[in-house]
Scaffold this active site. Structure first.
Site, short mmCIF file in Angstrom:
data_model
loop_
_atom_site.label_atom_id
_atom_site.label_comp_id
_atom_site.label_asym_id
_atom_site.label_seq_id
_atom_site.Cartn_x
_atom_site.Cartn_y
_atom_site.Cartn_z
N SER A 7 -8.95 -2.97 -0.96
CA SER A 7 -9.13 -1.53 -1.17
C SER A 7 -8.01 -0.83 -0.98
CB SER A 7 -10.33 -0.90 -0.33
OG SER A 7 -10.42 0.05 0.05
N TYR A 47 -14.27 -0.49 8.42
CA TYR A 47 -14.01 -0.87 7.07
C TYR A 47 -12.44 -1.52 6.82
CZ TYR A 47 -14.11 -0.82 2.01
OH TYR A 47 -14.01 -0.94 0.59
#
Length: 286
Positions: free
Chosen positions: A133, A146
């Site tokens: 990501s 995350y």
């Protein structure tokens, strides 16, 4: 050639994973698509797509996937480690059990799948694709867990690449930005649930920030790539004769990762703070 090859895609129930499974099947691969529920399997099953019930945090499910691959005479072209969850909360306010859950799914589960399937990849000269990501390069506020797992996945990918590329296995990282999938919507619901459990003092410190990040997440997703467009980039990494070590997915990813690479920390902090500030809730007037 692809008609005689397998690809494993985890987290294929919806979004990028489902789109990637369909795109690779369209290109002639036989895709073992990891899903969590029978109804997701029924929705995904089609020509070239074979759903497999898989929870990457359950050892027995991962072992069953490896056995399915070993029993197939076709070589394993690639493993696409795509499964993931999004959990957003300030570092202070996120319960330790949630930190562990995020890392179990977004890091340790991928390692488990990779370990189980590496023997098949070594036999076939295949490749590992880890879906990271922009959060693997730049950590926004409330993204501690995350982004922490994604940063770690980037490091594991680098170590693995240096271990197995001399043995013929390619390791590739994909770094998406905003993609129009259900994941961000689920992430906002989770963030609101976690925010509701904050103490009054924590709410005073972070309540507005959580709202701002939710707004930013929603706007970034709505302006992002479609899942099908992201899937085409992933498929390119699966099929390229000489794949890059990293692919950004979307212009926003390329921009943010570029800034993270060149800007000093304090300047990047100011850029991020300015972006968040535009999404802060307006103060109420009496």
């Amino acid at each position: 050639m692809s008609a005689q090859q397998l690809v494993v895609v985890t987290g294929a129930s919806t979004g990028m994973g489902a789109a990637t499974a369909r795109e690779l099947a369209r290109q002639g691969f036989h895709v073992l698509a990891g899903v969590r529920r029978d109804r997701d399997a029924d929705a995904l099953r089609g020509d070239g797509v074979e759903p497999v019930i898989l929870d990457i945090t359950e050892t027995a499910r991962v072992e069953a996937l490896a056995a399915r691959v070993d029993a197939d005479p076709r070589p394993l072209r690639a493993v696409v480690n795509n499964a993931g969850i999004q959990v957003n909360a300030p570092v202070e306010a996120l319960p330790l059990a949630e930190w562990r859950r995020v890392f179990e799914v977004n890091l340790f589960g991928h390692i488990a799948v990779t370990q189980a399937l590496l023997p098949a990849l070594l036999r076939s000269g295949g490749r590992v694709l880890n879906i990271s990501s922009i959060g693997g390069k730049a950590a926004m506020p409330t993204y501690g867990a995350y982004a922490g797992a994604k940063f770690a996945l980037e490091a594991v990918s680098d170590a693995l690449r240096r271990e197995v590329e001399p043995l013929g296995v390619r390791v590739i990282v994909l770094e998406p930005g905003g993609v129009r999938t259900e994941m961000s919507g689920r992430g906002i619901v989770t963030a609101n649930d976690l925010a509701a459990r904050m103490t009054p003092e924590q709410d005073a410190r972070y309540g507005g920030l959580v709202q701002a990040i939710n707004s930013l997440m929603a706007s970034g997703t709505s302006a992002g790539l479609t899942a099908d467009a992201a899937a085409r980039v992933i498929a390119k990494a699966v099929t390229a004769r000489r794949p890059r070590t990293r692919y950004t997915v979307g212009r926003d990813a390329a921009m943010i990762i570029g800034m993270a690479r060149v800007l000093p920390d304090r300047l990047l902090d100011r850029v991020i703070a300015g972006t968040v500030r535009r999404h802060l809730p307006k103060p109420t007037t009496a």
